[in-house]
Design an enzyme around this catalytic site. Structure first.
Site, PDB file in Angstrom:
ATOM      1  N   GLY A 125      -1.040  -7.805   4.728  1.00  0.00           N
ATOM      2  CA  GLY A 125      -2.194  -7.513   3.888  1.00  0.00           C
ATOM      3  C   GLY A 125      -2.863  -6.285   4.478  1.00  0.00           C
ATOM      4  CG  HIS A 126      -1.037  -3.220   5.430  1.00  0.00           C
ATOM      5  ND1 HIS A 126       0.073  -2.462   5.664  1.00  0.00           N
ATOM      6  CD2 HIS A 126      -0.902  -4.292   6.237  1.00  0.00           C
ATOM      7  CE1 HIS A 126       0.843  -3.049   6.575  1.00  0.00           C
ATOM      8  NE2 HIS A 126       0.271  -4.173   6.922  1.00  0.00           N
ATOM      9  N   GLY A 152     -11.779   4.373  14.653  1.00  0.00           N
ATOM     10  CA  GLY A 152     -12.306   3.810  13.405  1.00  0.00           C
ATOM     11  C   GLY A 152     -13.735   3.333  13.609  1.00  0.00           C
ATOM     12  CE  LYS A 210      -0.064  -3.586  10.650  1.00  0.00           C
ATOM     13  NZ  LYS A 210      -1.021  -4.609  11.083  1.00  0.00           N
ATOM     14  N   GLY A 211      -3.262  -0.180   7.707  1.00  0.00           N
ATOM     15  CA  GLY A 211      -3.350   0.390   6.357  1.00  0.00           C
ATOM     16  C   GLY A 211      -4.335   1.552   6.311  1.00  0.00           C
ATOM     17  CD  GLN A 271       4.186  -8.767   9.255  1.00  0.00           C
ATOM     18  OE1 GLN A 271       5.238  -8.163   9.266  1.00  0.00           O
ATOM     19  NE2 GLN A 271       3.543  -8.974   8.126  1.00  0.00           N
ATOM     20  CG  ASN A 319       4.744 -11.176   6.194  1.00  0.00           C
ATOM     21  OD1 ASN A 319       5.038 -10.153   5.583  1.00  0.00           O
ATOM     22  ND2 ASN A 319       5.287 -11.483   7.351  1.00  0.00           N
ATOM     23  CG  ASP A 353      -4.696  -8.961   9.920  1.00  0.00           C
ATOM     24  OD1 ASP A 353      -4.031  -8.453   8.991  1.00  0.00           O
ATOM     25  OD2 ASP A 353      -4.788 -10.188  10.096  1.00  0.00           O
TER      26      ASP A 353
END
Ligand code: GDP
Ligand code: IMO
Ligand code: MG
Length: 442
Positions: free
Chosen positions: A39-40, A426, A15-16, A229, A37, A12
């Site tokens: 979530g992006h 970011g 990365k996405g 991950q 597993n 988390d």
């Protein structure tokens, strides 16, 4: 060329968002490990996309490959593709025929074992996502798994399941004392999973992924590898047993895609760093905010939206941990880093970073190999100057030098400690809320 995106901490890290940001110049986006597993999140002009198995490049219309190192749940994959289609996307996803399939009984085993660990009082409960990830990789290593290629041939699929399922049922019933149902019914499983195979074949979704990627690369395509991950939950390099069952570190990109390390080593490997720590699931966290810091942790959790994308669980919050990051940079040979959530830290009264650990009077600059030792590490903090809230969009326009001096000090310290330059910062979830210094494709 190739670019690998690796989570530098506990998942988390955003990365996405970076895969999306840099996905414009990619031709193919490749997941090399993990499954649903992950979530992006990608935000494009305020529209949020939640990706789990579908590579994040699909928001940009890029071909996505789920490499042999992934574990694929066809049920959730097709659901996800359909919900992305409802959002107006047209995901082009190719599955490695060598990738393993998450079967319904794997989820039962995941939850059954977690419950058992919990009841045993052994303290070994991982807090998994319950998606059947571990049990599927276990069957892969045990040479009793079902691969995507097996779904294409109902006879092979039946043979595999006729061997495996009675064994699974017996373990569930006799060892774990659990009532079993449709998840363990061979006929029903063959019917449902052969139908997925049929659909995969009709839609031309399966490939010998290593060759597919090799040929794409030979034709000059840019390949972007999307790690899921993070390093500290890597099965080999993370804090075992509180880990996932695959290798998010950069070496996983070679094994999990079929592209050799020499070729990947010619490209860039970008570690994605969250400017503080979040952890979902159990296990130690030396820099976790203390009870006295609860208000601060809540503030960061709310502001940073730190609730699991997959499970909705509130994430635990900690200060940035430099030994953890040195460990990550070394394990994956980061050539650069991207630091997310710098906006979330704005306006704090204090800002601390763990520079090194104290373990029984010894100074440690990286992470010890045993989780018990890691848990016993006392963080030695350094104080940094805080920065105030900013007009972030003006800073994005201006570029890196427009960032507040205190933030640049923080980032400069990271560059020095990790021996890798900051390519991007970011300052919000949207694609445009990134202060870009360099792209890895240059
Ligand atoms: P991933 O699993 O590494 O792709 O990260 P997630 O998507 O699970 O979690 C990161 C969360 O932070 C998502 O909600 C992103 O939209 C959001 N995010 C990413 N980068 C930034 C950033 O720089 N600032 C803020 N405020 N949010 C960000
Ligand atoms: P992304 O790709 C954060 C954690 C789980 C649990 C452990 C094992 O979004 O960064 P598993 O279900 O994989 O067997 O659970 O790993 N975990 C993650 N934590 N981000 C993720 O993915 C995660 N995927 C798994 O919470 O502690
Ligand atoms: Mg995530």
């Amino acid at each position: 060329m190739t670019v690998i995106i690796v989570g530098a901490q506990l998942g988390d890290e955003g990365k996405g968002a970076l895969v999306d940001r840099w996905g414009g110049e990619a031709d193919v986006v490749v997941r090399y490990q993990g499954g649903d597993n992950a979530g992006h999140t990608v935000v494009e002009d305020g529209e949020e996309y939640k990706l789990s198995l579908v590579p994040s490049g699909s928001v940009r219309g890029k071909t996505g490959v789920l490499g042999n190192g992934c574990v694929v749940n066809p049920r959730t994959l097709f659901d996800e593709i359909e919900s992305l289609q409802e959002q107006g996307l047209d995901p082009d996803v190719r599955l490695a025929e060598r990738a393993h399939v998450i079967m319904p009984y794997h989820r039962v085993f995941d939850n059954m074992e977690e419950a058992d660990k919990d009841e045993s009082g052994s303290g070994t409960k991982v807090g998994t996502t319950g998606r059947g990830i571990g049990p599927t990789y276990e069957d892969k290593a045990g040479r009793r798994g079902v691969r995507v290629g097996d779904l294409l041939d109902p006879d092979v699929l039946r043979d595999r399941l006729e061997y495996t399922v009675p064994q699974k049922r017996a373990i569930a019933e006799e060892v774990f004392d659990v009532d079993t149902g449709v998840e363990f019914d061979v006929d029903q499983l063959v019917a449902e999973y052969a139908a997925y195979g049929e659909r995969l074949r009709e839609e031309g979704m399966t490939v010998e992924a290593g060759d597919f990627l090799y040929e794409q690369h030979a034709d000059g395509a840019n390949l972007l590898f999307e790690g899921a991950q993070g390093t500290s939950i890597d099965i080999d390099h993370g804090n075992y047993p509180y880990v996932t069952s695959s290798n998010p570190t950069a070496g996983g990109a070679a094994i999990g895609s079929g592209i050799g390390p020499k070729l990947l080593g010619e490209g860039e490997i970008v570690g994605i760093v969250k400017a503080y720590l979040s952890r979902v699931g159990s296990g130690p966290l030396p820099t976790e905010m203390t009870d006295a810091e609860e208000d601060l942790a809540n503030k960061i959790r709310e502001k940073g939206g730190e609730f699991g994308t997959v499970t909705g669980r509130p994430r635990r919050i900690g200060w940035l941990d430099i030994p953890m990051l040195r460990h990550a940079a070394r394990r994956s040979s980061f050539t650069a880093i991207a630091v997310n959530h710098v906006d979330v830290l704005a306006g704090l009264d204090e800002l601390k970073v763990c520079h090194q650990y104290d373990l029984d009077g010894d100074t440690l600059r990286t992470v010890p190999a045993t989780t018990e030792e890691w848990a016993a590490c006392e963080p030695a903090f350094r104080e940094f100057e805080t920065w105030a809230e900013q007009d972030w969009s003006a800073i994005v326009e201006e570029g890196y030098d427009g960032l507040p001096a205190a933030a640049r000090e923080y980032l400069g310290y990271l560059e020095e400690e990790l021996e890798a330059p900051v390519y991007a910062v970011g300052v919000g979830p949207d694609r445009d809320q990134t202060v870009e210094r360099e792209t890895p494709w240059e």
